[in-house]
Design an enzyme around this catalytic site. Structure first.
Site, PDB file in Angstrom:
ATOM      1  N   TYR A 158     -11.830  -4.946   2.724  1.00 31.69           N
ATOM      2  CA  TYR A 158     -11.133  -6.345   2.757  1.00 31.69           C
ATOM      3  C   TYR A 158     -10.764  -6.707   4.325  1.00 31.69           C
ATOM      4  O   TYR A 158     -10.976  -5.972   5.209  1.00 31.69           O
ATOM      5  CB  TYR A 158      -9.812  -6.165   1.889  1.00 31.69           C
ATOM      6  CG  TYR A 158      -8.574  -5.487   2.574  1.00 31.69           C
ATOM      7  CD1 TYR A 158      -8.631  -4.161   2.754  1.00 31.69           C
ATOM      8  CD2 TYR A 158      -7.807  -6.153   3.251  1.00 31.69           C
ATOM      9  CE1 TYR A 158      -7.634  -3.496   3.302  1.00 31.69           C
ATOM     10  CE2 TYR A 158      -6.777  -5.478   3.725  1.00 31.69           C
ATOM     11  CZ  TYR A 158      -6.533  -4.276   3.941  1.00 31.69           C
ATOM     12  OH  TYR A 158      -5.559  -3.464   4.593  1.00 31.69           O
ATOM     13  N   LYS A 197     -11.651  -0.745   6.894  1.00 30.80           N
ATOM     14  CA  LYS A 197     -10.690  -1.443   6.255  1.00 30.80           C
ATOM     15  C   LYS A 197     -10.926  -1.554   4.674  1.00 30.80           C
ATOM     16  O   LYS A 197     -11.294  -2.542   4.071  1.00 30.80           O
ATOM     17  CB  LYS A 197     -10.584  -3.070   6.867  1.00 30.80           C
ATOM     18  CG  LYS A 197      -8.952  -3.680   6.698  1.00 30.80           C
ATOM     19  CD  LYS A 197      -9.016  -4.602   7.459  1.00 30.80           C
ATOM     20  CE  LYS A 197      -7.744  -5.503   7.445  1.00 30.80           C
ATOM     21  NZ  LYS A 197      -6.490  -4.802   7.515  1.00 30.80           N
ATOM     22  N   GLU A 206      -0.581   5.011  13.936  1.00 34.19           N
ATOM     23  CA  GLU A 206      -0.483   3.363  13.505  1.00 34.19           C
ATOM     24  C   GLU A 206       0.498   3.241  12.536  1.00 34.19           C
ATOM     25  O   GLU A 206       1.186   4.001  12.076  1.00 34.19           O
ATOM     26  CB  GLU A 206      -1.740   2.908  13.213  1.00 34.19           C
ATOM     27  CG  GLU A 206      -2.287   3.456  11.935  1.00 34.19           C
ATOM     28  CD  GLU A 206      -3.650   2.593  11.588  1.00 34.19           C
ATOM     29  OE1 GLU A 206      -3.978   1.460  12.057  1.00 34.19           O
ATOM     30  OE2 GLU A 206      -4.379   3.033  10.906  1.00 34.19           O
TER      31      GLU A 206
END
Ligand code: PDD
Length: 292
Positions: free
Chosen positions: A33, A147, A180
């Site tokens: 995505y 992703k 992250e």
């Protein structure tokens, strides 16, 4: 949601857009995505997001039915009548519907959807105060540069943050450091040096991260591409996260430790402002007094 959505090459009413329960995105999380932020109907860094989508597709060996130019054209088409101050375009591509078996089916057509939602933007009060964060163990694998729609660890991490009254959860990976956020990249300022993790299988190559690195270069800020340990992070003078929707957002508390003086620091504010200038220039819009 916008009135019409894109489904496999057609723009149709959202209520009429259905995907098979056999879809491999639904069955296996076998898909990818993108989220693209739009200002007054203009997509920011659209080409970069489409480029990353193509990279994610290649990363899972998914052959998309549309090329770069077609994808860009469809996104722009979807934004034609969008006037909202902020909007997000969501694109998802899965390997498509098939009888359930783990390996790639031989005859399957990918499912590609796109839709646009009104975006909220970060409230000024949050921007001025910065956010609190928690640290959670990174239970993800080593495909974090793709992703993909396999977001269970990210979902659980963000939920833990919400339940702790925090704005983001930061993933800490054994032997590597704090890599992250659940849906953001992380930066710190230590002794005047801006640092963020290098491109790696442990982080998403954020489009916003890239903008910030470009800004830092143009401002002559020293940069180090390295992961910081929990101790290094909490003793940094400034910490901020970046993402398409959050832009550059100060982190003022990590796991109960106050960062710097507990307010967004000067480097963070300079980069947040620089980012908005970039948006104004590239999207051809004006934020006015509301720039930061
Ligand atoms: N997430 N790291 C992760 C794990 C992310 O999910 C995101 C963005 C980022 C920042 O990438 P970018 O600057 O390109 O938005 C880093 C999006 C916004 C999401 O999943 O909603």
């Amino acid at each position: 949601m916008g009135e019409s959505v894109f489904l496999n090459g057609e723009f149709i009413a959202a209520e009429q857009a259905f995907v098979s329960i056999g879809d491999r995105g639904f069955q296996f999380g076998d898909g990818i995505y993108e989220v693209i932020w739009c200002y007054q109907g203009r997509a920011f860094r659209l080409n970069e997001h489409i480029e990353r989508l193509l990279g994610s597709a290649a990363g899972i060996r998914l052959e998309l039915p549309y090329g770069r130019d077609e994808l860009v054209k469809y996104v722009k088409q979807m934004l034609t009548d969008i006037k909202w101050e902020y909007a997000s375009v969501y694109i998802q591509a899965t390997r498509g519907p098939a009888v359930r078996t783990h390996a790639f089916p031989s005859d399957v057509q990918p499912t590609v959807i796109m839709y646009v939602n009104q975006g909220q933007g970060v409230p000024t009060s949050t921007r001025e105060a910065g956010i609190a964060t928690i640290i959670v163990p990174d239970t993800r694998g080593t495909l974090c540069n793709i992703k993909s729609v396999n977001l269970l660890p990210n979902v659980l991490a963000r939920q833990a943050a919400v339940e702790a009254g925090a704005g983001e959860a930061l993933f800490e990976r054994d032997g590597i450091g704090v890599v992250e956020g659940a849906a953001s990249n992380i930066f710190a300022v230590r002794d005047g040096v801006l640092s963020t993790g290098p491109l790696s299988p442990y982080t998403l190559p954020g489009v916003t991260r890239d903008c910030v690195l470009q800004l830092a270069k143009s401002k002559g800020l020293p940069v180090a591409l390295e992961f910081l340990s929990r101790e290094e992070l909490i003793t940094s003078s400034e910490v901020f996260i970046t993402s398409t929707s959050k832009e550059v957002l100060a982190v003022t508390d990590i796991a109960g430790h106050v960062i710097g003086n507990g307010r967004p620091g000067p480097v963070t504010l300079e980069l947040a402002d620089g980012y908005r200038v970039l948006v104004e220039r590239e999207c051809g819009i004006k934020f006015g007094d509301n720039r930061c």
